[in-house]
Design a protein around this motif. Structure first.
Motif, PDB file in Angstrom:
ATOM      1  N   GLU A 339     -10.310 -14.989 -11.202  1.00 36.09           N
ATOM      2  CA  GLU A 339      -9.101 -14.682 -10.438  1.00 36.09           C
ATOM      3  C   GLU A 339      -9.330 -13.429  -9.598  1.00 36.09           C
ATOM      4  N   ASP A 340      -8.664 -13.398  -8.493  1.00 31.52           N
ATOM      5  CA  ASP A 340      -8.805 -12.242  -7.609  1.00 31.52           C
ATOM      6  C   ASP A 340      -8.356 -10.977  -8.338  1.00 31.52           C
ATOM      7  N   PRO A 341      -9.237  -9.997  -8.477  1.00 33.14           N
ATOM      8  CA  PRO A 341      -8.840  -8.785  -9.199  1.00 33.14           C
ATOM      9  C   PRO A 341      -7.719  -8.027  -8.500  1.00 33.14           C
ATOM     10  N   LEU A 342      -7.479  -8.342  -7.237  1.00 35.73           N
ATOM     11  CA  LEU A 342      -6.420  -7.648  -6.512  1.00 35.73           C
ATOM     12  C   LEU A 342      -5.062  -8.309  -6.714  1.00 35.73           C
ATOM     13  N   ALA A 343      -5.076  -9.528  -7.318  1.00 35.86           N
ATOM     14  CA  ALA A 343      -3.825 -10.281  -7.395  1.00 35.86           C
ATOM     15  C   ALA A 343      -2.812  -9.576  -8.267  1.00 35.86           C
ATOM     16  N   PRO A 344      -1.575  -9.476  -7.798  1.00 35.35           N
ATOM     17  CA  PRO A 344      -0.539  -8.936  -8.665  1.00 35.35           C
ATOM     18  C   PRO A 344      -0.161  -9.974  -9.724  1.00 35.35           C
ATOM     19  N   LEU A 345       0.385  -9.491 -10.823  1.00 31.57           N
ATOM     20  CA  LEU A 345       0.850 -10.395 -11.867  1.00 31.57           C
ATOM     21  C   LEU A 345       2.172 -10.982 -11.409  1.00 31.57           C
ATOM     22  N   HIS A 346       2.220 -12.315 -11.346  1.00 31.00           N
ATOM     23  CA  HIS A 346       3.417 -12.928 -10.782  1.00 31.00           C
ATOM     24  C   HIS A 346       4.213 -13.643 -11.863  1.00 31.00           C
ATOM     25  N   LEU A 347       5.388 -13.121 -12.142  1.00 31.07           N
ATOM     26  CA  LEU A 347       6.300 -13.770 -13.087  1.00 31.07           C
ATOM     27  C   LEU A 347       7.614 -13.914 -12.332  1.00 31.07           C
ATOM     28  N   ALA A 348       7.880 -15.163 -11.862  1.00 32.20           N
ATOM     29  CA  ALA A 348       9.015 -15.364 -10.970  1.00 32.20           C
ATOM     30  C   ALA A 348      10.273 -14.736 -11.562  1.00 32.20           C
ATOM     31  N   PRO A 349      11.117 -14.066 -10.762  1.00 33.42           N
ATOM     32  CA  PRO A 349      11.006 -13.956  -9.305  1.00 33.42           C
ATOM     33  C   PRO A 349      10.249 -12.704  -8.858  1.00 33.42           C
ATOM     34  N   CYS A 350       9.623 -11.971  -9.805  1.00 29.94           N
ATOM     35  CA  CYS A 350       9.027 -10.693  -9.424  1.00 29.94           C
ATOM     36  C   CYS A 350       7.515 -10.704  -9.577  1.00 29.94           C
ATOM     37  N   ALA A 351       6.874  -9.790  -8.860  1.00 28.74           N
ATOM     38  CA  ALA A 351       5.445  -9.567  -9.011  1.00 28.74           C
ATOM     39  C   ALA A 351       5.262  -8.142  -9.531  1.00 28.74           C
ATOM     40  N   TYR A 352       4.185  -7.922 -10.281  1.00 23.95           N
ATOM     41  CA  TYR A 352       3.980  -6.620 -10.918  1.00 23.95           C
ATOM     42  C   TYR A 352       2.595  -6.092 -10.614  1.00 23.95           C
TER      43      TYR A 352
END
Lengths: 646, 240
Positions: A339-352
């Motif tokens: 996975e892209d190490p830059l990706a934010p953690l996405h838990l709808a509806p927010c990203a972290y």
């Protein structure tokens, strides 16, 4: 840079702002000129519908924010053209100067760009224009998106091709096929420059159709309908296509470079804004505001609260519910493989995104993308960089706060022990004298001769006056420092304060003072009572140390402030103590027993600070101390009243 | 003894009462004492004293409120006693109609001087004293005539009105707001710098040394006082 004359009318400076990173130069030029002239300034970005990409609009918004942080009035305007948008602004409130960017002309379209300035000048706008050259080494890219306005572009394409066809045909009668191919090639090149690859491909197809269908050659004596000719024409247009392709790739790379440049400027601006923050709340405000503008997402910071639990910042805006951060934080420590190490953690509806601390992630950046979507992938890197900057700012604030706390504790401790020392000595001495005298007086009748009785009574009076003065000083200083005592400034001539201070000082005993007050001394906004206290303290010091020699009090106007000096011929103050004499309870080592308690000058200092003025001490030429103070006038005094009525 | 003025002391602190009562009685004044605001108002109605000494910091009722109620029916002089932390209320008290103030701590001489001035002022309204002589300064309110050491002084109408307003309450403090209202009328409200400028020119005309005024005394942050003793020693805390 074109010369621009300063306009005496003092209207605002108007800055026309583009979207690329170089436009910041305009903002800074505007800021500089507005501060030089002391006039307001406005920064306007004119949005021409269909011409700006979403990223460019975002950037322009950030530049506008930067401008408003520098004190400009930032405006976002929609207009059919940049010129009309600027003109509308200029008509609303006539500016004293218009600042525009000037890209170095690389091609005909940049010349068109230059003509904006001429267009503005041609509208009988009686305003000086300043064209700031932007470093125009990179070619201007064609702007716009073909799919935005398909009908318009399609119509323009048809017109260009038909014109090229007619022109080419007219030429071809004289000089044959190569001219026709050349003219169509030029048309393709023009279309590509203006609208990009897709349109250019359409153009090639269109030109082939025109070539094959509209000019049936034999009737005009030309063999253009022949296959070899058609093949040669197609090859020619193919060459143009290849060129277009290469240009397109160059264009994309250039655009990526420009975005990278803009991002580094964005990071620089964020870093600078964060550097100015001194509280967590301020960091949260700056960070979330910038994120909102660039990522189209509402943002909050979640940080551990004192005494356990988590708290969201900025506190004014309630954050959406979020899973327990302590459960999420470990997930950031190792990104899942692949996975892209830059990706934010996405838990709808927010990203972290994690916020770092000295030992791994210590908090969270919570983002809620507008419209419930996800964050665009090409901005992930920038988002992570933003989070890092925020973490660094938070870390800095923690250390500054720790250092501040330590300093305050240290200082409080020092002041407390100094106060205790002063109290134990300076309060006990007069109290002991009063108590002793009073008990003597209460001895059985006749034990004391009348003269001694009067002596003791006078001593009680003197010592209680001294005690009252000490307590009054302590109270004043405490109230000044804690801000309870409000300075009530009013415009008044200094001689009134000097007069009343001299009157009070002379009641404590004769004090020879030479007063030098110019008759035309301008009035100063000051608190009469407090400033009288300052002069009284200085005169009392002079009396204590000057040993009867005359004291000199002089005042004079110095630019936008009034200065005053109290000079004596006492022993003076060694340079090493020039700053320390204004500290609380500080007394010169060799003058402990002179009756002072080391509060008078500290009070003077506090009062002058409350007036935004300053007090300091110098060596007087020829021996002695020279206390000087400077009071800002803060602008012209109010008009003197007119004498009216009988 | 019935002709001696009666003074009502409204003061909650026993130590201060212990100092005030014998001091005033020794001067021949008849003294009544109240330990709180309500009792003070009651006593004031019963005795109708010639002068009230009112402490601003009372436990049961705000001193300013006592003053307001007293002024509702009585024109007798009221002297305010204030502690240092009530300085801001001094102006309010004076503007509400108090005649003068004393700041704690104060000495007996100062207290007695203020009481004398207030009683004298109450006994002889300003209209009946057209002639005021303070040291070298001579002020004839009837003929609107001012002279220093026998030399006539020419004053502009505003300067004269200012001096007159102070002279009518000679020896007593007059607040900025009161002076502005008397000299400039309602339009002058809040324009303290008017006052300062005219006080400056007035001092230059009347005072021998304007930097060390003898007659027109500044009460910082409060107002001005025309020195009633005329001696150059203005009444003030006893320091000597």
């Amino acid at each position: 840079m074109n010369a621009a004359k300063a306009d005496p009318t003092g209207g605002p400076i108007l800055v026309g702002l583009g979207s690329d990173a170089r436009s910041l130069r305009l903002v800074h030029a505007g800021f500089r000129m507005a501060s030089e002239r002391g006039c307001p300034w406005r920064v306007v970005h004119v949005e021409v519908p269909g011409w700006n990409t979403p990223e460019e609009s975002d950037q322009a918004r950030v530049w506008l924010q930067e401008a408003s942080e520098l004190g400009a009035e930032a405006l976002w305007v929609r207009a059919p053209s940049v010129v009309s948008g600027l003109l509308a602004q200029a008509r609303g409130r006539t500016p004293s100067l218009i600042i525009l960017g000037l890209a170095r002309a690389r091609g005909p379209w940049d010349r068109l760009e230059r003509s904006r300035i001429h267009a503005l000048l041609g509208r009988h706008l009686d305003v000086p224009l300043l064209a700031v050259p932007l470093d125009g080494d990179a070619p201007r890219e064609p702007r716009g998106d073909v799919f935005r306005d398909l009908v318009g572009v399609g119509a323009a394409l048809a017109v260009i091709l038909v014109l090229a066809g007619i022109f080419g045909a007219a030429l071809a009668v004289e000089i044959g096929f190569p001219a026709l191919a050349l003219v169509f090639g030029l048309a393709i090149w023009f279309i590509h420059q203006r609208w990009g690859l897709a349109t250019a491909l359409a153009g090639v197809a269109g030109s082939l159709a025109l070539y094959a269908g509209v000019f049936p050659g034999p009737a005009r004596g030309l063999a253009v309908g022949d296959w070899p000719h058609l093949a040669a024409f197609a090859a020619n247009q193919g060459g143009v296509l290849l060129l277009v392709h290469l240009l397109e790739r160059l264009r994309r790379e250039y655009r990526a470079g420009r975005i990278a440049q803009a991002e580094s400027v964005l990071l620089m601006l964020l870093g600078r804004s964060l550097a100015r923050c001194s509280t967590i709340e301020e960091v949260a405000e700056v960070l979330t505001q910038r994120i909102q503008g660039l990522f189209h997402a509402e943002a909050w910071m979640r940080l551990p609260a004192e005494g356990g639990g988590w708290r969201s910042y900025p506190e004014g805006r309630p954050a959406p519910p979020c899973p327990a951060p302590e459960q999420m934080l470990p997930a950031f420590a190792a990104a899942p493989a692949g996975e892209d190490p830059l990706a934010p953690l996405h838990l709808a509806p927010c990203a972290y995104v994690p916020l770092g601390g000295p030992a791994g992630p210590a908090g969270l950046l919570q983002l809620r993308p507008a419209g419930g979507g996800s964050l665009p992938q090409h901005r992930w890197g920038l988002l992570q960089a933003f989070a890092t900057q925020g973490s660094l700012a938070l870390e800095r604030i923690r250390w500054v706060e720790a250092a501040q706390r330590a300093r305050v504790e240290n200082e409080t401790e020092r002041a407390r022990s100094a106060l205790l020392g002063a109290v134990s000595h300076d309060l006990r001495t007069p109290l002991a004298a009063i108590q002793g005298a009073a008990t003597s007086l209460l001895l059985p009748e006749g034990a004391l001769p009348e003269a001694s009785r009067r002596d003791l009574l006078a001593m009680i009076r003197d010592e209680s006056v001294r005690l009252a003065r000490l307590l009054g000083n302590l109270l004043d200083l405490t109230r000044l420092e804690s801000g309870v005592l409000r300075v009530q400034k009013a415009w008044q001539p200094l001689d009134e304060v000097v007069g009343s201070a001299l009157g009070r000082a002379e009641r404590e005993g004769p004090l020879p003072v030479d007063v030098v007050l110019p008759a035309d001394l301008p009035p100063v906004p000051l608190d009469g009572g407090l400033m009288e206290q300052v002069l009284l303290n200085l005169l009392a010091n002079a009396r204590r140390h000057a040993g009867g020699s005359p004291v000199r009090l002089e005042a004079w106007a110095a630019g936008d402030s009034v200065e005053l000096a109290v000079e004596d011929r006492g022993p003076g103050i060694p340079e090493a103590y020039h700053a320390r004499v204004f500290e609380k309870f500080f007394r010169m080592p060799d003058r402990q027993g002179d009756g002072g308690v080391g509060l008078g000058l500290a009070i003077c200092d506090a009062i002058l600070k409350a007036h935004e003025g300053r007090i300091w001490v110098e060596d007087r030429a020829g021996g002695g101390a020279r206390f000087r103070l400077s009071l800002p006038t803060g602008g012209p005094p109010p008009e003197p009243p007119l004498e009216t009525g009988p | 003894m019935m002709t001696q003025p009666q003074i009502l002391i409204i003061e909650d602190e026993a130590a201060l009462r212990r100092f005030l009562v014998p001091t005033l009685e020794a001067q021949g004044y008849r003294v009544e004492v109240a330990e709180g605001g309500h009792e003070g108002l009651r006593q004031a109605r019963t005795h109708n004293p010639d002068l009230v000494l009112l402490d601003l910091g009372l436990p049961d009722l705000d001193g300013l409120e006592v003053l307001r109620q007293l002024r509702g029916w009585s024109r007798k002089p009221i002297l305010i006693i204030s502690a240092r932390h009530q300085e801001g209320e001094k102006v309010a008290a004076l503007d509400l109609g108090a005649d003068d103030y004393l700041t704690k701590p104060f000495g007996a001489a100062e207290l007695l001087a203020r009481i004398r001035v207030a009683l004298r002022h109450a006994a002889r309204p300003a209209q009946d004293t057209p002639l005021l002589v303070l040291g070298a300064l001579r002020l004839d309110l009837e003929r609107r005539d001012v002279s220093v050491d026998g030399t006539p002084v020419h004053l502009t109408p505003l300067e004269y009105r200012l001096l007159e307003a102070l002279a009518r309450r000679a020896g007593q403090v007059v607040t900025h707001a009161q002076l502005l209202n008397e000299v400039w009328g309602p339009a002058g409200a809040g324009q303290t710098h008017y006052l300062r400028i005219y006080m400056g020119t007035l001092r230059r005309k009347i005072e021998v040394d304007p930097t060390r005024p003898r007659y027109l005394i500044t009460e910082p942050s409060i107002g001005y006082r025309l020195n009633g003793e005329g001696s150059g020693n203005r009444p003030g805390p006893e320091m000597e």
